[in-house]
Design an enzyme around this catalytic site. Sequence first.
Site, PDB file in Angstrom:
ATOM      1  N   HIS A  66       8.755 -30.786   8.928  1.00 31.41           N
ATOM      2  CA  HIS A  66       9.597 -32.020   8.727  1.00 31.41           C
ATOM      3  C   HIS A  66       9.112 -32.803   7.929  1.00 31.41           C
ATOM      4  CE1 HIS A  66      12.131 -31.668  12.471  1.00 31.41           C
ATOM      5  NE2 HIS A  66      11.245 -30.840  12.741  1.00 31.41           N
ATOM      6  N   ASN A 139      16.436 -33.197  17.468  1.00 29.09           N
ATOM      7  CA  ASN A 139      17.029 -32.494  16.346  1.00 29.09           C
ATOM      8  C   ASN A 139      18.462 -32.712  16.151  1.00 29.09           C
ATOM      9  OD1 ASN A 139      14.736 -31.370  15.252  1.00 29.09           O
ATOM     10  ND2 ASN A 139      14.735 -29.368  16.161  1.00 29.09           N
ATOM     11  N   TYR A 349       1.900 -33.592  18.759  1.00 26.80           N
ATOM     12  CA  TYR A 349       2.182 -34.687  17.690  1.00 26.80           C
ATOM     13  C   TYR A 349       1.110 -35.745  17.631  1.00 26.80           C
ATOM     14  CZ  TYR A 349       6.868 -32.890  17.610  1.00 26.80           C
ATOM     15  OH  TYR A 349       7.922 -32.110  17.632  1.00 26.80           O
TER      16      TYR A 349
HETATM   17  C1  HEM Z   1       7.728 -32.836  13.575  1.00 20.01           C
HETATM   18  C2  HEM Z   1       5.177 -29.775  16.263  1.00 20.01           C
HETATM   19  C3  HEM Z   1       9.538 -28.360  18.578  1.00 20.01           C
HETATM   20  C4  HEM Z   1      11.393 -32.190  16.559  1.00 20.01           C
HETATM   21  C5  HEM Z   1       6.653 -32.101  14.007  1.00 20.01           C
HETATM   22  C6  HEM Z   1       5.364 -31.874  13.603  1.00 20.01           C
HETATM   23  C7  HEM Z   1       4.590 -31.194  14.460  1.00 20.01           C
HETATM   24  C8  HEM Z   1       5.620 -30.547  15.328  1.00 20.01           C
HETATM   25  C9  HEM Z   1       3.190 -30.902  14.168  1.00 20.01           C
HETATM   26  C10 HEM Z   1       4.826 -32.823  12.461  1.00 20.01           C
HETATM   27  C11 HEM Z   1       4.617 -34.416  13.008  1.00 20.01           C
HETATM   28  C12 HEM Z   1       3.874 -35.227  11.972  1.00 20.01           C
HETATM   29  O1  HEM Z   1       3.202 -34.660  11.154  1.00 20.01           O
HETATM   30  O2  HEM Z   1       4.176 -36.559  12.189  1.00 20.01           O
HETATM   31  C13 HEM Z   1       6.312 -29.082  16.970  1.00 20.01           C
HETATM   32  C14 HEM Z   1       5.815 -27.915  17.921  1.00 20.01           C
HETATM   33  C15 HEM Z   1       6.924 -27.659  18.527  1.00 20.01           C
HETATM   34  C16 HEM Z   1       8.107 -28.346  18.121  1.00 20.01           C
HETATM   35  C17 HEM Z   1       4.172 -27.608  18.324  1.00 20.01           C
HETATM   36  C18 HEM Z   1       7.095 -26.830  19.744  1.00 20.01           C
HETATM   37  C19 HEM Z   1       6.121 -25.909  20.326  1.00 20.01           C
HETATM   38  C20 HEM Z   1      10.354 -29.447  18.069  1.00 20.01           C
HETATM   39  C21 HEM Z   1      11.677 -29.369  18.848  1.00 20.01           C
HETATM   40  C22 HEM Z   1      12.217 -30.506  18.341  1.00 20.01           C
HETATM   41  C23 HEM Z   1      11.114 -31.149  17.393  1.00 20.01           C
HETATM   42  C24 HEM Z   1      12.157 -28.603  19.892  1.00 20.01           C
HETATM   43  C25 HEM Z   1      13.355 -31.178  18.655  1.00 20.01           C
HETATM   44  C26 HEM Z   1      14.111 -31.028  19.868  1.00 20.01           C
HETATM   45  C27 HEM Z   1      10.702 -32.687  15.496  1.00 20.01           C
HETATM   46  C28 HEM Z   1      11.034 -33.726  14.812  1.00 20.01           C
HETATM   47  C29 HEM Z   1       9.957 -33.928  13.816  1.00 20.01           C
HETATM   48  C30 HEM Z   1       8.842 -33.059  14.075  1.00 20.01           C
HETATM   49  C31 HEM Z   1      12.467 -34.614  14.694  1.00 20.01           C
HETATM   50  C32 HEM Z   1       9.818 -34.982  12.539  1.00 20.01           C
HETATM   51  C33 HEM Z   1       9.212 -36.348  13.084  1.00 20.01           C
HETATM   52  C34 HEM Z   1       9.226 -37.361  11.875  1.00 20.01           C
HETATM   53  O3  HEM Z   1      10.212 -37.359  11.280  1.00 20.01           O
HETATM   54  O4  HEM Z   1       8.188 -37.709  11.828  1.00 20.01           O
HETATM   55  N1  HEM Z   1       6.892 -31.154  15.170  1.00 20.01           N
HETATM   56  N2  HEM Z   1       7.388 -29.238  17.057  1.00 20.01           N
HETATM   57  N3  HEM Z   1      10.010 -30.197  17.340  1.00 20.01           N
HETATM   58  N4  HEM Z   1       9.282 -32.019  15.458  1.00 20.01           N
HETATM   59 FE1  HEM Z   1       8.425 -30.800  16.222  1.00 20.01          FE
END
Ligand code: HEM
Length: 512
Positions: A66, A139, A349
Amino acid sequence: MAIPPVVTTSNGCPVADPFSTQRIPVATKDYAHPQPPTGPLLLQDFRLIDSLAHFDRERIPERVVHAKGAGAFGEFEVTDDISDICSAKFLDTIGKKTKLVTRFSTVGGEKGSSDSARDPRGFAMKLYTEEGNLDLVYNNTPVFFIRDPTKFPHFIHTQKRNPATNCKDPNMFWDYLTANPESLHQVMYLFSERGTPASYRKMNGYSGHTYKWYNAKGEWHFVQVHFISRQGVVNLNNEEATKLSGEDPDFQTMDLFKSIENGDYPVWDCYIQTMTLEQAKKLPFSVYDLTKVWPHSDFPLRRFGKFTLNKNPENYFAQIEQVAFSPSHTIPSMQASNDPVLQSRLFSYPDTHRHRLGVNYDQIPVNCPLKSGSFAPQIRDGAMQVNGNLGSTPNYSGAYNCPASYQAPMKQSFNVPDEVYEGEVLPFSWLGGIISDYDYYQPGRFWEVLGKQNGEQEALVHNVAVHVAGADEHIRDRVYAYFSKANKVIGELIKKEVDSSLNCSGTSSPRL
Ligand code: HEM
Ligand code: NDP
């Protein structure tokens, strides 16, 4: 921010001329014929060193997923009473408003990548409630690729760059997905037209995961959240998205910014689906499996609010790049369920924020609990501690049931009846990693939903065919078999289009 009257160095010392680098004049002075200085620079020139040294450190790590996104501020408003489901204070009165910040994003690309890429879209929100900051990290798709969190790094790597070529790789992409067919539901969504939204304003948001919300009596329900766009769901087709990616890769970032600047504020209605534990036990799938949706016919949507985005960031880096969302940033009445992917996200996160922004990331203004404030006497010090560090307040406390002579004021936690577990620790693959026929049922239902709309099935077939044509033949064969699990005809249609495009060009299609 007030503009200082004169340019200064970072310590506030006025600078007469911001470009006046100190340099030794020519070795031999000839006052009759003055020359521009040609000698070495001076280490004492703090103005230059201050400026260069800060510039050298301007970049922080981009988000590992992202990375490319756009954001805006706004407000949530309660439209309907759901106090039988949730006792959150920000929901306790119809018409009550709560400030928020959102960030929309693509997932796989780097910070400079195209807004129009085929990808799920992140839909994250931070609500500044009186009980603490509540982050809803969703999402634009109601399901996800995995249900076992250990797969996440593997899965994400295959959607990013090949370690040798440093290019996106359709073989890696499809090799992983076809070997992990619980991904099929989300992949069908991704290759439908919803995989390329026309605008961040024109897409829905879904919690995807099951959450647990508590009412004032301590009774809880399983909950899924849906944000439905009042602008409608509008998508690009594959060719429009590809063209836009080349011509205007920041199109959707600018679209959001301009619409807010012009007073055309986007609005979403907020709904929940609810389920009791008894209902969950009768489901043909696990309530903790985020590759599944809850059918609308059995679990109808119930409205509880709306939100409007009405303010652009003044500074993208300060307010959007530095915003730090986490599903673990929650409030007492809204808790995570035992969905293992969600449970892993609770850790991941804040962990990545400490790496990306530093241990005191929550002191960055956009991340501060604005309305509730925070008071955690044991959380002290660390790099970039800038909020006074709780002054002389003791840096420890006794507990509610175990008072020390210093006792920080605290609220007694309420005891609520919860789920009860016992049993052996088993590998996830024994418990839910195994593929069942039901994993293909909802993708099949999705194919039927597409069939009710003009050209949507054809679009899915075309979008997959264009992408998979770049993969090797043995991978392509796996892809046909994979989609045929949802409906036999899909694999056949994709193969037909791929074969005809390869026969025409005599080679694989250009990679997308
Ligand atoms: C961003 C991990 C699944 C939605 C991220 C980030 C990580 C991460 C490390 C970067 C955050 C940052 O640097 O600020 C994971 C892991 C998952 C997973 C380990 C599953 C094991 C999901 C799922 C969704 C999701 C299932 C939605 C239902 C998001 C969103 C962001 C994000 C919207 C962006 C947040 C922003 O705009 O700063 N995720 N994620 N992720 N993830 Fe996940
Ligand atoms: P319904 O017929 O009641 O719901 C189908 C839902 O699909 C619609 O409400 C809409 O959700 C979404 N939808 C409609 N057109 C499209 C499209 N072209 N592309 C993507 N999504 C579309 O059936 P069910 O609830 O029984 O679900 C059937 C299938 O619909 C599911 O297997 C799932 O794949 C898909 N779906 C279901 C959702 C749910 O939460 N139940 C949500 C989204 C999709 P929306 O109004 O949210 O856009």
